[in-house]
Write an enzyme that holds these catalytic residues in place. Structure first.
Site, short mmCIF file in Angstrom:
data_model
loop_
_atom_site.label_atom_id
_atom_site.label_comp_id
_atom_site.label_asym_id
_atom_site.label_seq_id
_atom_site.Cartn_x
_atom_site.Cartn_y
_atom_site.Cartn_z
N GLN A 127 47.72 36.43 43.39
CA GLN A 127 47.61 36.59 41.94
C GLN A 127 48.67 35.82 41.18
O GLN A 127 48.53 35.58 39.99
CB GLN A 127 47.67 38.08 41.57
CG GLN A 127 46.46 38.86 42.06
CD GLN A 127 46.56 40.32 41.68
OE1 GLN A 127 47.15 41.12 42.39
NE2 GLN A 127 46.00 40.68 40.53
N GLY A 134 49.70 47.54 41.35
CA GLY A 134 49.65 46.79 42.60
C GLY A 134 49.53 45.32 42.28
O GLY A 134 49.03 44.95 41.21
N HIS A 194 42.42 41.34 47.86
CA HIS A 194 42.94 40.12 47.21
C HIS A 194 43.37 39.09 48.26
O HIS A 194 43.12 37.90 48.10
CB HIS A 194 44.17 40.45 46.36
CG HIS A 194 43.85 40.86 44.95
ND1 HIS A 194 43.19 40.04 44.07
CD2 HIS A 194 44.13 41.99 44.26
CE1 HIS A 194 43.07 40.65 42.89
NE2 HIS A 194 43.63 41.85 42.99
N CYS A 233 41.88 45.26 37.20
CA CYS A 233 42.71 44.32 37.95
C CYS A 233 43.44 43.42 36.95
O CYS A 233 42.83 42.98 35.97
CB CYS A 233 41.82 43.48 38.87
SG CYS A 233 42.71 42.23 39.79
N LEU A 234 44.71 43.15 37.23
CA LEU A 234 45.48 42.28 36.33
C LEU A 234 44.89 40.87 36.27
O LEU A 234 45.13 40.14 35.32
CB LEU A 234 46.94 42.21 36.80
CG LEU A 234 47.71 43.53 36.79
CD1 LEU A 234 49.08 43.35 37.40
CD2 LEU A 234 47.82 44.08 35.38
N HIS A 269 42.20 47.68 47.40
CA HIS A 269 42.05 46.66 46.35
C HIS A 269 43.00 45.48 46.60
O HIS A 269 42.59 44.31 46.54
CB HIS A 269 42.34 47.33 45.00
CG HIS A 269 42.31 46.43 43.81
ND1 HIS A 269 41.40 46.57 42.79
CD2 HIS A 269 43.08 45.35 43.47
CE1 HIS A 269 41.62 45.63 41.88
NE2 HIS A 269 42.62 44.88 42.26
N GLU A 270 44.25 45.78 46.95
CA GLU A 270 45.24 44.72 47.15
C GLU A 270 44.97 43.92 48.43
O GLU A 270 45.12 42.70 48.44
CB GLU A 270 46.67 45.29 47.17
CG GLU A 270 47.10 45.99 45.88
CD GLU A 270 46.82 45.20 44.62
OE1 GLU A 270 46.89 43.96 44.64
OE2 GLU A 270 46.49 45.84 43.60
NI NI Z 1 43.72 43.32 41.50
#
Ligand code: NI
Length: 168
Positions: free
Chosen positions: A51, A46, A139, A93-94, A135-136
């Site tokens: 991000q 995701g 963000h 998370c990235l 989660h997304e």
């Molecule tokens: Ni994330």
């Protein structure tokens, strides 16, 4: 299509609230494609626009059913409109380097959003898919999964991160 640089904590852009999208054009489709490509390159399941430094309300989420498939959906202006049940599961998370932790989320959610053409979407999601969506969407509000962990864990992570960044 281009792979974008993924910003990582504590970059302040990750704390900004994303703006609602009102124009559904080719540029938006291009952005969704770039986000999909960036997500798979990472690799992740995701990605939210913040991000990659774009504070607009768009997320991409992997929906592949087979291993080498690269199929994702783009959700515009997504909102978790209902949630029920609660499950604790591991998240990473990235944008949060070298860290995973257990996070409590709704087990089942209802999501309203728009697709890349502006068409309204309203659907339910459960379990892993519901977790990724929560989660997304977080963000887009400037929230990271580490905001859901204990203060002690966060302090330990920040110490670890300092070391990681020093050795880069
Ligand atoms: Ni994330």
């Amino acid at each position: 299509m281009a792979i974008k640089k993924i910003l990582t904590f504590p970059n302040p852009v990750l704390r900004e609230k994303a703006e609602k999208i009102t124009t559904f054009d080719d540029e938006l489709k291009q952005l969704a494609n770039d986000m999909g490509k960036t997500m798979y390159n990472a690799p992740g399941v995701g990605l939210a626009a913040n991000q990659i430094g774009i504070t607009r309300q768009i997320v991409v989420v992997d929906i592949s059913r087979e291993e080498n498939e690269k199929k994702f959906i783009a959700l515009i202006n997504p909102v978790i409109s209902e949630g029920e049940g609660s499950v604790t599961g591991e998240e990473g998370c990235l944008s949060v380097l070298e860290y995973e932790s257990k996070v409590k989320r709704f087990q089942k959610i209802r999501v309203t959003a728009q697709d890349l053409d502006g068409k309204k979407l309203d659907f339910e999601a459960e379990d892993r898919f519901a977790r990724i969506l929560q989660h997304e969407v977080d963000h887009l509000h400037g929230t990271l999964f580490i905001d859901h962990i204990s203060r002690l864990k966060l302090t330990l992570y920040k110490k670890k991160l300092k070391k990681i960044l020093k050795n880069k």
